[in-house]
Design an enzyme around this catalytic site. Sequence first.
Site, PDB file in Angstrom:
ATOM      1  N   ASP A  44      -8.940  39.155  41.008  1.00 53.95           N
ATOM      2  CA  ASP A  44      -8.643  39.616  42.370  1.00 53.95           C
ATOM      3  C   ASP A  44      -9.041  38.535  43.365  1.00 53.95           C
ATOM      4  OD1 ASP A  44      -8.161  42.100  44.244  1.00 53.95           O
ATOM      5  OD2 ASP A  44      -9.945  41.091  45.007  1.00 53.95           O
ATOM      6  N   TYR A  49     -10.185  34.503  51.046  1.00 51.56           N
ATOM      7  CA  TYR A  49     -11.350  34.063  50.267  1.00 51.56           C
ATOM      8  C   TYR A  49     -11.377  32.533  50.110  1.00 51.56           C
ATOM      9  CZ  TYR A  49     -11.346  39.029  48.826  1.00 51.56           C
ATOM     10  OH  TYR A  49     -11.335  40.401  48.797  1.00 51.56           O
ATOM     11  N   LYS A  78      -3.677  38.899  48.452  1.00 54.11           N
ATOM     12  CA  LYS A  78      -3.492  39.774  49.614  1.00 54.11           C
ATOM     13  C   LYS A  78      -2.945  39.027  50.823  1.00 54.11           C
ATOM     14  CE  LYS A  78      -7.626  42.003  47.836  1.00 54.11           C
ATOM     15  NZ  LYS A  78      -8.701  41.075  47.472  1.00 54.11           N
ATOM     16  N   HIS A 111      -3.878  43.257  53.184  1.00 52.25           N
ATOM     17  CA  HIS A 111      -5.344  43.245  53.044  1.00 52.25           C
ATOM     18  C   HIS A 111      -6.027  44.289  53.938  1.00 52.25           C
ATOM     19  CE1 HIS A 111      -8.891  40.349  52.035  1.00 52.25           C
ATOM     20  NE2 HIS A 111      -9.315  41.596  52.108  1.00 52.25           N
TER      21      HIS A 111
END
Length: 336
Positions: A44, A49, A78, A111
Amino acid sequence: MKHVKLSQTADLMPTLGLGTWQASPEVIESTVYKALDLGYRHIDTAFNYNNEEAIGNAIKKWIDDGKGTRKDLFITTKLPHVGNRASDVKKFLDLQLKRLQMDYVDLYLIHVPFGFHCDAETLTPVVNSNGEYDLDLDTDHVSTWKVMECCQKEGLIRNLGLSNFNEAQIEKIIDESTVKPQVLQVELHAYFQQMDLRKFCSDHDIVVTAYAPLGSPGAKDHFVNKYNYSPDAFPDLLGHPEVNEIAKSHEKTPAQILLRYLVQQSVVVIPKSTSDKRLKENASLYDFELTPYEINKLKKLDRGEDGRIFNFLFWKGVENHPEYPFKFLTLAADTK
Ligand SMILES: NC(=O)c1ccc[n+]([C@@H]2O[C@H](COP(=O)([O-])OP(=O)(O)OC[C@H]3O[C@@H](n4cnc5c(N)ncnc54)[C@H](OP(=O)(O)O)[C@@H]3O)[C@@H](O)[C@H]2O)c1
């Protein structure tokens, strides 16, 4: 129990995935490679990120080393808050696929339900001089979703989902879409079990993924100086006496109990770890079973809304966005 079947495509989603938030590119590249060697098949990540490229490198190397194929893997990423509009979906997805070095992702999630204006150079949110985030007040989930449906038709995305959406927001997409949301990723752990939302998802054939399944112990340091955050918000789930007692009786660790508790109820878990020892520990969930008595005990740890950690109020002004999903939180605070 190792997989759940997704609606509409019948794709199998592994119930254990590796979370990668707060894992720097330098560290996550070797972590993902090790995790794949340990048997993880679900990763994930997210645009936000800042580690998609490193994850892509690790996966490419693992495949090039002859250890498996792309088809063996389930990769989730996302659409970011700064790209939460129909006109930006393709731009971000293309960039993310390029970074991941893949032709498709297995699951693409919106997201968060709200959107910020994007600084075109840095691809980060525009922040106004008063410190508030520059809200994109035109966020329109249905038109964004329709572009995601087209990307699915083109083969760039296998399955579509949402993250951090509330019931009303999900229902609107269900009503106005062709492809129904297949997965919802939300905060979910023993202190915040989201029973109503899970029932709603089950009624609509939506698989639920639990983020922060261990109560996100690492988030405390991340949020330490953030606007609107108190360290008191972070529960010590791993240290809870009842979780520890159950762990002892199974000769397992508290983390394994917390993860098993969710997986046993067909909830997908995506614990993050960059430690070799804990990666292994978190993957060892399928060789024991919690009894109905233990399940009941863990059910009672639910604190309802008081257990929520991630309310996103650290993005100053976000609660004024028309699609901020937890309006009831700010309304409750106003009446105190
Ligand atoms: N959709 C969203 O908005 C959203 C929000 C938050 C998170 N997520 C996703 O969900 C994933 C998981 O959430 P999270 O990272 O916030 O929290 P989490 O998985 O509940 O907890 C991760 C933290 O626990 C530690 N840890 C991991 N395994 C452990 C074990 N067996 N024993 C003790 N400590 C352990 C990790 O440290 P070490 O690395 O040192 O082991 C890390 O600090 C994220 O990584 C991300 O992929 C999504």
